[in-house]
Design a protein around this motif. Sequence first.
Motif, PDB file in Angstrom:
ATOM      1  N   ALA B  13      -4.935 -15.543  -1.014  1.00 11.25           N
ATOM      2  CA  ALA B  13      -5.886 -15.231   0.055  1.00 11.25           C
ATOM      3  C   ALA B  13      -5.744 -13.768   0.449  1.00 11.25           C
ATOM      4  O   ALA B  13      -6.714 -13.058   0.668  1.00 11.25           O
ATOM      5  CB  ALA B  13      -5.631 -16.118   1.259  1.00 11.25           C
ATOM      6  N   VAL B  16      -7.136 -11.249  -2.364  1.00 17.82           N
ATOM      7  CA  VAL B  16      -8.583 -11.087  -2.498  1.00 17.82           C
ATOM      8  C   VAL B  16      -9.206 -10.605  -1.185  1.00 17.82           C
ATOM      9  O   VAL B  16     -10.393 -10.573  -1.033  1.00 17.82           O
ATOM     10  CB  VAL B  16      -9.301 -12.393  -2.939  1.00 17.82           C
ATOM     11  N   ALA B  17      -8.345 -10.212  -0.270  1.00 17.58           N
ATOM     12  CA  ALA B  17      -8.865  -9.729   1.012  1.00 17.58           C
ATOM     13  C   ALA B  17      -9.711  -8.483   0.800  1.00 17.58           C
ATOM     14  O   ALA B  17      -9.876  -8.001  -0.317  1.00 17.58           O
ATOM     15  CB  ALA B  17      -7.707  -9.421   1.951  1.00 17.58           C
ATOM     16  N   ALA B  18     -10.206  -7.975   1.879  1.00 18.97           N
ATOM     17  CA  ALA B  18     -11.112  -6.832   1.854  1.00 18.97           C
ATOM     18  C   ALA B  18     -10.565  -5.696   0.995  1.00 18.97           C
ATOM     19  O   ALA B  18      -9.363  -5.496   0.941  1.00 18.97           O
ATOM     20  CB  ALA B  18     -11.271  -6.340   3.276  1.00 18.97           C
ATOM     21  N   ARG B 446       1.216 -10.633   7.646  1.00 20.95           N
ATOM     22  CA  ARG B 446       0.202 -10.660   8.702  1.00 20.95           C
ATOM     23  C   ARG B 446      -0.052  -9.266   9.238  1.00 20.95           C
ATOM     24  O   ARG B 446      -1.193  -8.889   9.505  1.00 20.95           O
ATOM     25  CB  ARG B 446       0.653 -11.569   9.844  1.00 20.95           C
ATOM     26  N   LYS B 449      -2.284  -7.403   6.827  1.00 26.67           N
ATOM     27  CA  LYS B 449      -3.689  -7.821   6.886  1.00 26.67           C
ATOM     28  C   LYS B 449      -4.345  -7.277   8.158  1.00 26.67           C
ATOM     29  O   LYS B 449      -5.491  -6.815   8.149  1.00 26.67           O
ATOM     30  CB  LYS B 449      -3.784  -9.350   6.850  1.00 26.67           C
ATOM     31  N   ALA B 450      -3.585  -7.310   9.241  1.00 26.10           N
ATOM     32  CA  ALA B 450      -4.130  -6.810  10.510  1.00 26.10           C
ATOM     33  C   ALA B 450      -4.453  -5.320  10.426  1.00 26.10           C
ATOM     34  O   ALA B 450      -5.429  -4.855  11.020  1.00 26.10           O
ATOM     35  CB  ALA B 450      -3.151  -7.075  11.649  1.00 26.10           C
ATOM     36  N   VAL B 453      -7.934  -4.977   8.799  1.00 26.11           N
ATOM     37  CA  VAL B 453      -9.024  -5.302   9.716  1.00 26.11           C
ATOM     38  C   VAL B 453      -9.124  -4.225  10.797  1.00 26.11           C
ATOM     39  O   VAL B 453     -10.209  -3.795  11.169  1.00 26.11           O
ATOM     40  CB  VAL B 453      -8.804  -6.697  10.337  1.00 26.11           C
ATOM     41  N   TRP B 456     -10.911  -1.222   9.461  1.00 23.18           N
ATOM     42  CA  TRP B 456     -12.348  -1.486   9.331  1.00 23.18           C
ATOM     43  C   TRP B 456     -13.052  -1.481  10.678  1.00 23.18           C
ATOM     44  O   TRP B 456     -14.165  -1.005  10.817  1.00 23.18           O
ATOM     45  CB  TRP B 456     -12.606  -2.820   8.628  1.00 23.18           C
ATOM     46  N   ASN B 457     -12.367  -2.007  11.676  1.00 21.91           N
ATOM     47  CA  ASN B 457     -12.928  -2.002  13.020  1.00 21.91           C
ATOM     48  C   ASN B 457     -13.319  -0.603  13.463  1.00 21.91           C
ATOM     49  O   ASN B 457     -14.247  -0.422  14.228  1.00 21.91           O
ATOM     50  CB  ASN B 457     -11.879  -2.523  14.009  1.00 21.91           C
TER      51      ASN B 457
END
Lengths: 492, 596
Positions: B13, B16-18, B446, B449-450, B453, B456-457
């Motif tokens: 998972a 294949v994230a962003a 985690r 991954k954060a 994101v 991107w934010n």
Amino acid sequence: MFARTALALILGATGALAQSIPDRPEKLAFAPVTFQIPRAAEHKARLKNGIPVYLSLAEKEASPLVRITLSWRGGSYLDPKGREGLAQLFGAQLARGGTATLSAEKLEDRLEALAASLGSSCGDTSGNLSLTVLEQDLDEGLGLMLQVLTEPAFAQDRLDLAKRQQKQGLGRRNDAVTSIASYQMPFLLYGETHFASQDPTAASLDALTREDLKAFHARLLHPSNLVVTVSGRGNRKALLAKLDAGLGALKAGAGAQVSPAVPAPTHVRKPGIYVTDKDAPQAMVQWAFPGLRRTDPDWHAALVMNQLLGASGFTSRLMKKIRSDEGLTYGVRTALGAGPHWRGDLTGSMQTKNRSVAYALRLALAEMRRMCDEAPAAEELKVIQDNLIEAFPAQWSGRQAVAARFAEEALLGWPEDWWVDFRTKVQKVTPADVRRLAQRLLHPDQLLILAVGKASEMEAGDADHAGKLAELLPLPLVRLPLRDPQTLKPLN
Amino acid sequence: MSIPIACRGWLTAFLVAAPLAAQSIPVVEKTLSNGMRLVMVERHDQPTISLGWMARVGSADERPGITGMAHLFEHMMFKGTRTIGTKDAKRDAELNDLQDKVQTQIRQEMSILRERQRRGEVADMMDPKARTPRLQQLLKDFDGLVQEQRGLVVKDEMDRIYTQAGGTGLNASTSQDRTFYIVGLPSNKLELWMWMESDRLANPVFREFYSERDVILEERRQTLESRPGGVVGEAFNAMTWAANTYHWEVIGWPSDIAQVTREQAATFFATYYAPNNLTAVLVGDFDPAKAEALAERYFGRIPANTKGVPEIITLEPAQPAEQRMIAEVETTPSFQVEYKTVSAVHKDAPALQALAGILGGSSAFMGRPGGGGGRGPSGRLNKALVLDQKVATSASASFRGQKLGGTFSLRATPAQGKTPADMEALLQTELDRVAKDGVTEAELERYKKATQVGLWNRLETNSGIRETLSSFLAVGSVQDFEGAQARFQALTRDDIQRVAKAYFPRSGKNVLITQRAAAPKAAEGPMDPDLAALPEPVRARIKAQLDTMMKLDAVALKEQLTALEGRLSAMPPQARPTVEYLMKKGRERLQKLEAK
């Protein structure tokens, strides 16, 4: 690197030969920019239970994020007496207190595993639950969001913590001139009993229980109270199908009610200069005139007048005078409230050292009088109009902004496509209109002024610019006591 | 290497994230003939462009005597040029010179006052009452020149031109490391930006210089002095940074702001605002090749500073001993411990950011170089101190990486019944746990991954990209921006444990404990001895009650006194003196009223 610099040199040299630099920026010519305003109908859909959805999605969006916001009508105007802070606490706890099947810890754990954020808040008349999630995790994120919306648990320990944090926050109410002004002004505007001046107290927070939050949730959870926005990466049809399968199946529960109209204040204002004593190096000054609603036929003229007076930064008259000429403040600005629940106010604010308060206000009032006495020059007006028109596309910048704009209009009950003729109407405002609206709105005898700072210094005024605060206007000068931060009762 | 089946789910998972955010934003970098750099990102979603240019100069480039200069400069850059901002450039220049001459004389008088202050003959040289007669006359003369110039000034013309052109968010900001000038424009106005910005770099005039010093003193009052804890924060920062020029706040010391001269400003400009020290950032709807040609025509005309920009030499020495500041502030008590660490582009910065993120809660996303941490619900500090032990109402960790160095802070707000000092050991325990046992693989993944994101934010709008890119450019390069995600993804648990062991010696501690101060009394003059005899924490409140009582008429006052008398017997003994005091004053007042 060498090649790059050499090329730049050549380009620079030929450019300089081909075109010289004009001596004034006005001599530059610009190709027109066409901007088609997004229309609500192109973005709107309805779920099978009638909930409106505003979407701004693209499958090829660079960013892999999807944002979904569920907004509701209803807020602290529904707080029962003695339970002030209910809506606010409900808003804060909705996404923080777990669900019927997931503890608060488990919910946070799942969200963190997805790097998703799920937040909620509730204000005076509306609130929202908002999700940001990677497109690949949308199904799980949406599932969690729906669970939180329909069966929140409001875990007791999280609620207790939030109450402790809020009560600690109450204790800071009198720490700064800004926070004092933010509780004093609503009392002056709306009186002692209208919801707009009712903030939580230690007693009302103590009284609030998990059952109150549950009941509040049950009453709000009605399809007619909800509006949804979706923006980011995705396929419109697929997303709508997902929403319809979940949120579209929502039915009004047993305690659900369509949120009633927001009550308008009945308080009769007492114009005056109100002073709250607080020993601080700089005072906070705020003022308010009765304004109008956005539905008023003169709204656009009022908007332009307000921009000219104090709402377009350094191009506004107040900023030029009080900051640029006199160096009395870091910033002064005005704002035009729009309604819809009752007419808005034309408000203003600035911070300045205590002894400059009277003089800075005198300068501000003189500018307001000038707005009433003389129509602005056509060129000055044109700057404001051109700005509102040219900067209009920037207001719709980004998918989130487009969807949010439509949802906000829907939530407040304004016409969805209100903005379509905005530019044309702004263009039509004349100098005479601006003066007329200044005369209509800027009535010194209806003015409320609040100054929070060192009272003796504020009232005495500045040695270099004689003039006491009491001499500013033929209005009463009233000492307004601080309020007890825990009870909000005046300290006397 | 084999992966246990159970783990494969989340690993896949994650993989294949962003796509890595920074690599999906194509950045074009060019250098003009005079050394000015252009950093461009093309995006055609809307007909707008977010624009900015950065001077790589900030308050860290100042020295005592001119602290606040970089920021004052930011204000001066909006005052116009030889073309913009005046009706008569010639007379305007003459008036500037005349003003400078009067200011030179004013400074002579200020020297006299400074000497008087040094000898204790005046308490505050800035107090209007301390002015010499000559100073008073000079200030009057100066005001005359200002008034004459005001007649020639085309007020805030730069703002007017941009406003009329549909400009949004015209602004600038100054940090310790850089000064950044920004605006958003409709996409057809790129050349207007080139004209305006190159004009203010090529032909600046620092008019209204001296009155702007007053604006900045108001800004200082608003953003620092009247904020609870503002001046204590300034002092704490000065304690933490001993030698490094981060020692003073960006806004500068008040004495320096009030005395800085236009000549000093001109020297500062010539040194730091040359094109070889500037980088422009353009994001939005434009053609980079055309933008480069335009930039060469407009900005290319400004000569480079061939002497180069002075480097900051002073390095912060290793802190030899723990330092503590205990302050009384009119707000909720709090505890903070801060350690000096490394710059934002140091190889250990990502690990320190991750440590802050895992302690503070990784939902507080990173998106800047050297930023990280916060107070997320699942941060270790929040879980331990706030949720489990319930000893704090908030707890956070943060890493702040700047150009020359960085800090790592742990903060907590004690819950009712706990003191700031109680927080110290609890925070230390959490830090020690990481040093001893490290973080878990799940926490690290985690966090990674954060960060994706989080980035991107910040990269969804033109202005968001401009701000993010520029924050990397302030401390490093485009390559630092492009490589940021890869550096985070390469982090291991060992990296985090290693920095937790390496950067937190006891001697590196800077502790700030704030206790709640009683509200300062509003009354002037000597205190009533009866009031002074009451316990300090209740005085302000009693005084307020008394002030209100004194305004009552005889009838109402009598009622009030009766009510107080009735309550007295029910009061605990320690509360009685306050009521007795009120009653005494009330009776005195009543006598006077009745005598009339």
